[in-house]
Design a protein around this motif. Structure first.
Motif, PDB file in Angstrom:
ATOM      1  N   SER A 235      56.472  18.755 -45.860  1.00  0.00           N
ATOM      2  CA  SER A 235      55.958  17.457 -45.317  1.00  0.00           C
ATOM      3  C   SER A 235      54.576  17.366 -46.066  1.00  0.00           C
ATOM      4  O   SER A 235      54.039  18.649 -46.275  1.00  0.00           O
ATOM      5  CB  SER A 235      55.980  17.187 -44.119  1.00  0.00           C
ATOM      6  OG  SER A 235      55.181  17.924 -43.304  1.00  0.00           O
ATOM      7  N   GLY A 236      53.833  16.213 -46.266  1.00  0.00           N
ATOM      8  CA  GLY A 236      52.665  16.246 -46.650  1.00  0.00           C
ATOM      9  C   GLY A 236      52.241  14.834 -46.503  1.00  0.00           C
ATOM     10  O   GLY A 236      53.001  13.977 -45.915  1.00  0.00           O
ATOM     11  N   ARG A 237      50.909  14.459 -46.837  1.00  0.00           N
ATOM     12  CA  ARG A 237      50.411  13.144 -46.782  1.00  0.00           C
ATOM     13  C   ARG A 237      50.067  12.399 -48.121  1.00  0.00           C
ATOM     14  O   ARG A 237      49.353  13.075 -48.976  1.00  0.00           O
ATOM     15  CB  ARG A 237      49.176  13.021 -45.924  1.00  0.00           C
ATOM     16  CG  ARG A 237      49.322  13.049 -44.331  1.00  0.00           C
ATOM     17  CD  ARG A 237      48.066  13.431 -43.561  1.00  0.00           C
ATOM     18  NE  ARG A 237      46.955  12.881 -44.074  1.00  0.00           N
ATOM     19  CZ  ARG A 237      46.306  11.758 -43.952  1.00  0.00           C
ATOM     20  NH1 ARG A 237      46.957  10.854 -43.195  1.00  0.00           N
ATOM     21  NH2 ARG A 237      45.135  11.366 -44.669  1.00  0.00           N
ATOM     22  N   ARG A 238      50.692  11.308 -48.433  1.00  0.00           N
ATOM     23  CA  ARG A 238      50.243  10.519 -49.681  1.00  0.00           C
ATOM     24  C   ARG A 238      48.726  10.446 -49.923  1.00  0.00           C
ATOM     25  O   ARG A 238      48.379  10.625 -51.081  1.00  0.00           O
ATOM     26  CB  ARG A 238      51.039   9.250 -49.813  1.00  0.00           C
ATOM     27  CG  ARG A 238      50.564   8.801 -51.035  1.00  0.00           C
ATOM     28  CD  ARG A 238      51.256   7.489 -51.354  1.00  0.00           C
ATOM     29  NE  ARG A 238      52.818   7.271 -51.662  1.00  0.00           N
ATOM     30  CZ  ARG A 238      53.197   7.242 -52.777  1.00  0.00           C
ATOM     31  NH1 ARG A 238      52.234   7.415 -53.857  1.00  0.00           N
ATOM     32  NH2 ARG A 238      54.442   7.341 -53.369  1.00  0.00           N
ATOM     33  N   ALA A 239      48.103  10.312 -48.851  1.00  0.00           N
ATOM     34  CA  ALA A 239      46.652  10.140 -48.777  1.00  0.00           C
ATOM     35  C   ALA A 239      46.019  11.148 -49.200  1.00  0.00           C
ATOM     36  O   ALA A 239      44.686  11.066 -49.412  1.00  0.00           O
ATOM     37  CB  ALA A 239      46.256   9.516 -47.255  1.00  0.00           C
ATOM     38  N   ASP A 240      46.464  12.312 -49.045  1.00  0.00           N
ATOM     39  CA  ASP A 240      45.741  13.497 -49.334  1.00  0.00           C
ATOM     40  C   ASP A 240      46.033  13.778 -50.802  1.00  0.00           C
ATOM     41  O   ASP A 240      45.763  15.025 -51.429  1.00  0.00           O
ATOM     42  CB  ASP A 240      46.232  14.638 -48.541  1.00  0.00           C
ATOM     43  CG  ASP A 240      45.577  14.580 -47.128  1.00  0.00           C
ATOM     44  OD1 ASP A 240      44.776  13.861 -46.908  1.00  0.00           O
ATOM     45  OD2 ASP A 240      46.437  15.109 -46.193  1.00  0.00           O
ATOM     46  N   THR A 241      46.776  13.159 -51.781  1.00  0.00           N
ATOM     47  CA  THR A 241      47.374  13.377 -53.160  1.00  0.00           C
ATOM     48  C   THR A 241      46.496  12.210 -53.876  1.00  0.00           C
ATOM     49  O   THR A 241      46.041  11.296 -53.418  1.00  0.00           O
ATOM     50  CB  THR A 241      48.627  13.501 -53.267  1.00  0.00           C
ATOM     51  OG1 THR A 241      49.184  12.181 -53.032  1.00  0.00           O
ATOM     52  CG2 THR A 241      49.403  14.450 -51.980  1.00  0.00           C
ATOM     53  N   ASN A 242      46.806  12.367 -55.327  1.00  0.00           N
ATOM     54  CA  ASN A 242      46.661  11.438 -56.211  1.00  0.00           C
ATOM     55  C   ASN A 242      47.701  10.820 -56.775  1.00  0.00           C
ATOM     56  O   ASN A 242      47.630   9.983 -57.720  1.00  0.00           O
ATOM     57  CB  ASN A 242      45.869  12.227 -57.519  1.00  0.00           C
ATOM     58  CG  ASN A 242      44.678  12.728 -57.196  1.00  0.00           C
ATOM     59  OD1 ASN A 242      43.917  12.257 -56.543  1.00  0.00           O
ATOM     60  ND2 ASN A 242      44.415  14.097 -57.714  1.00  0.00           N
ATOM     61  N   ALA A 243      48.768  10.730 -56.034  1.00  0.00           N
ATOM     62  CA  ALA A 243      50.098   9.996 -56.290  1.00  0.00           C
ATOM     63  C   ALA A 243      49.724   8.486 -56.358  1.00  0.00           C
ATOM     64  O   ALA A 243      49.375   8.079 -55.193  1.00  0.00           O
ATOM     65  CB  ALA A 243      51.059  10.380 -55.354  1.00  0.00           C
ATOM     66  N   PRO A 244      50.133   7.761 -57.159  1.00  0.00           N
ATOM     67  CA  PRO A 244      49.922   6.331 -57.506  1.00  0.00           C
ATOM     68  C   PRO A 244      50.862   5.601 -56.436  1.00  0.00           C
ATOM     69  O   PRO A 244      52.136   6.209 -56.033  1.00  0.00           O
ATOM     70  CB  PRO A 244      50.218   6.307 -58.701  1.00  0.00           C
ATOM     71  CG  PRO A 244      50.849   6.948 -59.245  1.00  0.00           C
ATOM     72  CD  PRO A 244      50.905   8.295 -58.482  1.00  0.00           C
ATOM     73  N   GLY A 245      50.363   4.721 -56.158  1.00  0.00           N
ATOM     74  CA  GLY A 245      51.273   3.536 -55.531  1.00  0.00           C
ATOM     75  C   GLY A 245      50.860   3.345 -53.916  1.00  0.00           C
ATOM     76  O   GLY A 245      50.013   3.845 -53.397  1.00  0.00           O
ATOM     77  N   PRO A 246      51.204   2.110 -53.425  1.00  0.00           N
ATOM     78  CA  PRO A 246      50.903   1.688 -52.150  1.00  0.00           C
ATOM     79  C   PRO A 246      51.429   3.045 -51.006  1.00  0.00           C
ATOM     80  O   PRO A 246      52.446   3.434 -51.139  1.00  0.00           O
ATOM     81  CB  PRO A 246      51.591   0.571 -51.965  1.00  0.00           C
ATOM     82  CG  PRO A 246      52.915   0.421 -52.883  1.00  0.00           C
ATOM     83  CD  PRO A 246      52.588   1.407 -53.814  1.00  0.00           C
ATOM     84  N   ILE A 247      50.710   2.897 -49.988  1.00  0.00           N
ATOM     85  CA  ILE A 247      51.147   3.852 -48.706  1.00  0.00           C
ATOM     86  C   ILE A 247      51.871   3.495 -47.823  1.00  0.00           C
ATOM     87  O   ILE A 247      53.096   3.979 -47.501  1.00  0.00           O
ATOM     88  CB  ILE A 247      49.706   4.377 -48.191  1.00  0.00           C
ATOM     89  CG1 ILE A 247      49.139   5.518 -49.125  1.00  0.00           C
ATOM     90  CG2 ILE A 247      50.245   5.211 -46.959  1.00  0.00           C
ATOM     91  CD1 ILE A 247      47.963   5.881 -48.579  1.00  0.00           C
ATOM     92  N   ASP A 248      51.737   2.284 -47.136  1.00  0.00           N
ATOM     93  CA  ASP A 248      52.289   1.442 -46.149  1.00  0.00           C
ATOM     94  C   ASP A 248      52.721   0.041 -46.413  1.00  0.00           C
ATOM     95  O   ASP A 248      51.930  -0.833 -46.573  1.00  0.00           O
ATOM     96  CB  ASP A 248      51.579   1.450 -44.918  1.00  0.00           C
ATOM     97  CG  ASP A 248      52.373   1.282 -43.627  1.00  0.00           C
ATOM     98  OD1 ASP A 248      53.526   0.663 -43.815  1.00  0.00           O
ATOM     99  OD2 ASP A 248      51.848   1.452 -42.367  1.00  0.00           O
TER     100      ASP A 248
END
Length: 272
Positions: A235-248
């Motif tokens: 597991s991980g958090r999208r907010a902690d990455t540079n992955a593009p795209g909306p979160i929620d």
């Protein structure tokens, strides 16, 4: 009815073709590289990027209803221009159009989005989907634009394949705990799209599941259903990455669900 499924060899398109055939409809489905395997379906090669080919195929088949599921995340021409080509050709023959869109048209800033919300995409794919919506609405004002979310089945979807690869140690990556969506079962989605195609409704409809879950929770539900160890999923958090795209992004489907006989189940129900 006489149905044409654009993108019939894909995951959603294949389920639409199967349900159409099972219900006794006359159905043709298009493919880009190889045909599907559903019996009772006429499989037709088509590249939606070629306007003249789209126009010729639809004019020859004369469908009463066209459901367009074709898109490619990195290909504007397929996702946006292809949608224009399908809408123009369908309108020219007087057919009914159901265009499948995505929750990717939203940024996630508002979190909750109902059918009246205006797109504010933050990715190239979301922008292509939003452009397609605008074009379809202008070309075919009686069309249905059906926004959906993560599509899950009984095996076979990309997310299920990812979960299996991560749970068995064959794949790399993580499932985000803060990336929230409203997953829908492919059978529910297909049934709802066929209902909408046979109806007189038009405009934007939201066709997603009733549960908002993270990709990580979704992965754990899939793993448990399939006899895999959910604790092996990274597991991980999208907010902690540079992955593009909306979160929620959570699609509110209240208006659409009131119009449908098909129940749009949540992931916690259909994966139980």
């Amino acid at each position: 009815m006489r149905f044409l499924i654009i993108g019939g060899s894909g995951f959603l398109g294949g389920e639409l073709a199967r349900q159409c055939s099972a219900a006794g409809h006359e159905v043709a489905a298009t493919y880009l590289t190889r045909p599907g395997e559903t019996a009772g379906v006429e499989w037709l090669p088509l590249d939606v990027r070629r306007r003249e080919d789209v126009a010729a195929l639809i004019a020859a088949f004369q469908p009463e209803a066209v459901i367009n599921t074709a898109s490619r995340s990195a290909d504007w021409t397929t996702t946006a221009t292809g949608a224009v080509n399908v809408a123009l050709a369908t309108s020219a023959t007087g057919g009914r159009l159901v265009h499948v869109s995505s929750d990717a048209v939203f940024s996630g800033a508002a979190i909750h989005y109902d059918e009246t919300c205006v797109p504010d995409p933050i990715t190239p794919y979301g922008a292509a989907k939003a452009a397609a919506e605008t074009a379809v609405n202008a070309i075919a004002p009686t069309a249905v634009i059906a926004r959906t979310s993560l599509i899950i089945g009984d095996g076979g979807s990309p997310h299920e394949a990812l979960v299996h690869s991560l749970a068995t140690g064959k794949g790399r990556g993580v499932l985000f705990t803060d990336d929230m969506r409203c997953p829908v079962h492919v059978a529910d989605l297909a049934a709802a799209l066929l209902e909408l195609a046979a109806s007189e409704y038009h405009g934007v409809h939201h066709v997603a599941g009733s549960d908002a879950v993270s990709r990580y929770e979704l992965g754990r539900l899939i793993a448990r259903r399939d006899g895999l160890d959910p604790d092996r999923l990274p597991s991980g958090r999208r907010a902690d990455t540079n992955a593009p795209g909306p979160i929620d992004v959570r699609l509110e489907c209240g208006m659409t669900q009131q119009r449908l006989r098909t129940t749009l189940r949540g992931a916690r129900q259909f994966l139980a």
